[in-house]
Design a protein around this motif. Structure first.
Motif, PDB file in Angstrom:
ATOM      1  N   ILE A   1       7.514 -13.114  22.663  1.00 41.46           N
ATOM      2  CA  ILE A   1       7.738 -14.287  21.806  1.00 41.46           C
ATOM      3  C   ILE A   1       6.388 -14.961  21.607  1.00 41.46           C
ATOM      4  CG2 ILE A   1       8.951 -16.494  21.605  1.00 41.46           C
ATOM      5  CD1 ILE A   1      11.010 -15.279  23.648  1.00 41.46           C
ATOM      6  N   PHE A   2       5.975 -15.043  20.339  1.00 39.27           N
ATOM      7  CA  PHE A   2       4.632 -15.528  20.036  1.00 39.27           C
ATOM      8  C   PHE A   2       4.732 -16.519  18.880  1.00 39.27           C
ATOM      9  CE2 PHE A   2       0.309 -15.287  18.360  1.00 39.27           C
ATOM     10  CZ  PHE A   2      -0.439 -15.254  19.529  1.00 39.27           C
ATOM     11  N   GLY A   3       3.930 -17.563  18.912  1.00 40.22           N
ATOM     12  CA  GLY A   3       3.982 -18.528  17.813  1.00 40.22           C
ATOM     13  C   GLY A   3       3.045 -19.686  18.054  1.00 40.22           C
ATOM     14  N   PRO A   4       2.946 -20.597  17.080  1.00 37.23           N
ATOM     15  CA  PRO A   4       2.022 -21.734  17.196  1.00 37.23           C
ATOM     16  C   PRO A   4       2.347 -22.614  18.410  1.00 37.23           C
ATOM     17  CG  PRO A   4       2.964 -21.584  14.974  1.00 37.23           C
ATOM     18  CD  PRO A   4       3.692 -20.598  15.826  1.00 37.23           C
ATOM     19  N   ASN A   5       1.353 -23.366  18.859  1.00 39.67           N
ATOM     20  CA  ASN A   5       1.562 -24.301  19.972  1.00 39.67           C
ATOM     21  C   ASN A   5       2.721 -25.242  19.668  1.00 39.67           C
ATOM     22  OD1 ASN A   5      -0.498 -23.363  21.490  1.00 39.67           O
ATOM     23  ND2 ASN A   5      -1.976 -24.882  20.804  1.00 39.67           N
ATOM     24  N   GLY A   6       3.568 -25.418  20.650  1.00 32.47           N
ATOM     25  CA  GLY A   6       4.648 -26.390  20.509  1.00 32.47           C
ATOM     26  C   GLY A   6       5.794 -25.954  19.622  1.00 32.47           C
ATOM     27  N   CYS A   7       5.849 -24.652  19.252  1.00 35.03           N
ATOM     28  CA  CYS A   7       6.925 -24.229  18.343  1.00 35.03           C
ATOM     29  C   CYS A   7       8.238 -24.031  19.091  1.00 35.03           C
ATOM     30  CB  CYS A   7       6.538 -22.964  17.582  1.00 35.03           C
ATOM     31  SG  CYS A   7       6.556 -21.470  18.583  1.00 35.03           S
TER      32      CYS A   7
ATOM     33  N   ASP B   1      -1.381 -14.858  24.357  1.00 37.01           N
ATOM     34  CA  ASP B   1      -2.397 -13.855  24.060  1.00 37.01           C
ATOM     35  C   ASP B   1      -1.743 -12.791  23.171  1.00 37.01           C
ATOM     36  OD1 ASP B   1      -3.899 -11.449  24.273  1.00 37.01           O
ATOM     37  OD2 ASP B   1      -4.901 -12.246  26.039  1.00 37.01           O
ATOM     38  N   LEU B   2      -2.237 -12.672  21.940  1.00 35.66           N
ATOM     39  CA  LEU B   2      -1.600 -11.760  20.984  1.00 35.66           C
ATOM     40  C   LEU B   2      -1.686 -10.306  21.440  1.00 35.66           C
ATOM     41  CD1 LEU B   2      -0.118 -11.323  18.332  1.00 35.66           C
ATOM     42  CD2 LEU B   2      -2.325 -11.349  17.152  1.00 35.66           C
ATOM     43  N   GLU B   3      -2.866  -9.917  21.939  1.00 35.26           N
ATOM     44  CA  GLU B   3      -3.014  -8.522  22.406  1.00 35.26           C
ATOM     45  C   GLU B   3      -2.032  -8.226  23.530  1.00 35.26           C
ATOM     46  OE1 GLU B   3      -7.007  -7.515  23.430  1.00 35.26           O
ATOM     47  OE2 GLU B   3      -7.521  -7.201  21.318  1.00 35.26           O
ATOM     48  N   GLU B   4      -1.936  -9.178  24.457  1.00 34.21           N
ATOM     49  CA  GLU B   4      -1.035  -8.990  25.590  1.00 34.21           C
ATOM     50  C   GLU B   4       0.418  -8.895  25.113  1.00 34.21           C
ATOM     51  OE1 GLU B   4      -1.801 -11.033  29.254  1.00 34.21           O
ATOM     52  OE2 GLU B   4       0.074 -12.125  28.941  1.00 34.21           O
ATOM     53  N   SER B   5       0.764  -9.726  24.133  1.00 31.18           N
ATOM     54  CA  SER B   5       2.137  -9.711  23.603  1.00 31.18           C
ATOM     55  C   SER B   5       2.455  -8.350  23.009  1.00 31.18           C
ATOM     56  CB  SER B   5       2.305 -10.777  22.521  1.00 31.18           C
ATOM     57  OG  SER B   5       2.044 -12.043  23.042  1.00 31.18           O
TER      58      SER B   5
ATOM     59  N   ALA C   1      -3.396  -6.631  13.326  1.00 27.91           N
ATOM     60  CA  ALA C   1      -3.758  -7.223  12.033  1.00 27.91           C
ATOM     61  C   ALA C   1      -2.519  -7.842  11.369  1.00 27.91           C
ATOM     62  CB  ALA C   1      -4.374  -6.151  11.135  1.00 27.91           C
ATOM     63  N   ARG C   2      -1.399  -7.119  11.435  1.00 32.82           N
ATOM     64  CA  ARG C   2      -0.160  -7.635  10.832  1.00 32.82           C
ATOM     65  C   ARG C   2       0.257  -8.945  11.511  1.00 32.82           C
ATOM     66  NH1 ARG C   2       5.750  -4.528  10.794  1.00 32.82           N
ATOM     67  NH2 ARG C   2       7.034  -6.396  10.622  1.00 32.82           N
ATOM     68  N   CYS C   3       0.233  -8.945  12.848  1.00 29.50           N
ATOM     69  CA  CYS C   3       0.690 -10.128  13.592  1.00 29.50           C
ATOM     70  C   CYS C   3      -0.255 -11.308  13.382  1.00 29.50           C
ATOM     71  CB  CYS C   3       0.813  -9.801  15.084  1.00 29.50           C
ATOM     72  SG  CYS C   3       2.101  -8.599  15.427  1.00 29.50           S
ATOM     73  N   LEU C   4      -1.534 -11.019  13.338  1.00 28.83           N
ATOM     74  CA  LEU C   4      -2.522 -12.086  13.136  1.00 28.83           C
ATOM     75  C   LEU C   4      -2.319 -12.744  11.784  1.00 28.83           C
ATOM     76  CD1 LEU C   4      -4.775 -13.242  14.805  1.00 28.83           C
ATOM     77  CD2 LEU C   4      -6.371 -11.655  13.711  1.00 28.83           C
ATOM     78  N   ASP C   5      -2.042 -11.920  10.788  1.00 27.25           N
ATOM     79  CA  ASP C   5      -1.811 -12.428   9.437  1.00 27.25           C
ATOM     80  C   ASP C   5      -0.578 -13.345   9.430  1.00 27.25           C
ATOM     81  OD1 ASP C   5      -2.239 -12.492   6.590  1.00 27.25           O
ATOM     82  OD2 ASP C   5      -0.440 -11.243   6.438  1.00 27.25           O
ATOM     83  N   VAL C   6       0.493 -12.877  10.064  1.00 22.83           N
ATOM     84  CA  VAL C   6       1.723 -13.676  10.119  1.00 22.83           C
ATOM     85  C   VAL C   6       1.453 -14.985  10.856  1.00 22.83           C
ATOM     86  CG1 VAL C   6       4.056 -13.778  11.100  1.00 22.83           C
ATOM     87  CG2 VAL C   6       3.228 -11.651  10.071  1.00 22.83           C
ATOM     88  N   PHE C   7       0.724 -14.888  11.960  1.00 26.66           N
ATOM     89  CA  PHE C   7       0.442 -16.076  12.764  1.00 26.66           C
ATOM     90  C   PHE C   7      -0.373 -17.092  11.956  1.00 26.66           C
ATOM     91  CE2 PHE C   7      -2.319 -18.360  15.775  1.00 26.66           C
ATOM     92  CZ  PHE C   7      -1.336 -19.028  16.494  1.00 26.66           C
ATOM     93  N   GLN C   8      -1.399 -16.612  11.268  1.00 28.38           N
ATOM     94  CA  GLN C   8      -2.247 -17.533  10.512  1.00 28.38           C
ATOM     95  C   GLN C   8      -1.453 -18.225   9.409  1.00 28.38           C
ATOM     96  OE1 GLN C   8      -5.443 -14.767   9.847  1.00 28.38           O
ATOM     97  NE2 GLN C   8      -6.760 -15.816  11.313  1.00 28.38           N
ATOM     98  N   ARG C   9      -0.526 -17.478   8.793  1.00 25.53           N
ATOM     99  CA  ARG C   9       0.306 -18.103   7.758  1.00 25.53           C
ATOM    100  C   ARG C   9       1.275 -19.111   8.384  1.00 25.53           C
ATOM    101  NH1 ARG C   9       3.266 -14.221   5.306  1.00 25.53           N
ATOM    102  NH2 ARG C   9       2.201 -12.400   6.143  1.00 25.53           N
TER     103      ARG C   9
END
Ligand code: ATP
Length: 262
Positions: A46-52, A202-206, A250-258
């Motif tokens: 489970i990954f997402g912005p701080n406080g989500c 940590d995205l890599e760890e996730s 790359a896919r996850c980073l893009d989603v995260f940044q959006r």
């Protein structure tokens, strides 16, 4: 150590169904009608912005925090009807400092009323699974951070949980220790087939530790992307350099940044 002791550890693989989950703090919704299915035996990152609301989600799933509405069922049962394991970020506060490491691990088993021989068999089996080389008769303060977190993980697994909750289990550890523990943990979880919810910053760890990565939006929280992590197990540090891993990242980073920008 008899081989059957390790083999005796056979938790059920349990599926999770979340329907219409609602939670607000101070009138501000975190979840308003959130649905999720987790397949038995899957490790869901489970990954997402701080406080989500990542910790809020697993705390509600683990029964540590009440939900305002909706349901979270484990093969149709409430969390109170199943055995769960929980590993906190802060290992320093998680272990009983006045109990030796082994007694920390024995503690939930004694509370379950397990006979002494079974308690010792489980302890031995876990020590073997996790290839423990340090003295479990030491007190937590005599152990390194990585060793203490390993003891926390062993304690969570000692009860043979149907579901395991990991809330940033490695974030307080150095990189070398993190890599070693990640490696051990993924082998054990995949071996035992325990359904696991993992929160990590940590995205890599996730990506490395998950069968599937749930990317969340800012609150009110929804699913920004639901990414199957199709990489062979076990995933050693070298896997981080593979083209498949890089493409997923790359896919996850893009989603995260959006999600952060929204
Ligand atoms: N007990 C509480 N009382 C009031 N607000 C809370 C409480 N617990 C969490 N919150 C708020 O709910 C939101 C979600 O918190 P949560 O800790 O679940 O997020 P998170 O995604 O795990 O955060 P982080 O990435 O910072 O660890 C945050 O805005 C937080 O401030």
């Amino acid at each position: 150590m008899p081989r059957h002791a390790a083999a005796s550890m056979t938790p059920r693989e349990t599926a999770i169904a979340i329907r219409g989950l609602r939670k607000a703090f101070g009138g501000q919704p975190v979840y308003s009608g959130f649905d999720l299915d987790v397949k038995r035996g899957d490790i869901l990152g489970i990954f997402g912005p701080n406080g989500c609301g990542k910790s809020t989600l697993i705390n509600m799933a683990a029964g540590l925090l009440p939900k305002d509405g909706g349901e979270i069922l484990y093969d149709g049962r409430e969390v109170s009807e199943i055995r769960v394991g929980y590993v906190f970020q802060n290992y320093r506060e998680a272990l009983f400092p006045w109990r030796r490491a082994a007694d920390n691990i024995r503690y939930p088993l004694r509370r379950m009323g397990l006979p002494k021989a079974q308690v010792e068999a489980r302890l031995t089996a876990l020590a073997e699974r996790f290839r423990v080389r340090f003295d479990l008769n030491r007190y937590p303060y005599e152990l390194s951070g990585g060793q203490q977190q390993l003891v926390s993980i062993m304690r969570a697994l000692a009860v043979e949980p149907e579901v395991l909750f990991l809330d940033e289990p490695f974030s307080a550890l150095d990189f070398e220790t993190t890599l070693a523990l990640r490696d051990l943990l993924q082998r054990v979880l995949k071996d035992l087939g325990i359904t696991t919810l993992l929160v990590s910053h940590d995205l890599e760890e996730s990506i490395v530790l998950s069968d599937r990565l749930l990317m969340l939006t800012r609150r009110p929280t929804t699913v920004a992307d639901d990414v199957p992590i199709v990489l062979p197990w076990p995933r050693a540090a070298a896997a981080l350099a593979s083209p498949d891993f890089m493409a997923l990242k790359a896919r996850c980073l893009d989603v995260f940044q959006r999600a952060v920008a929204a």
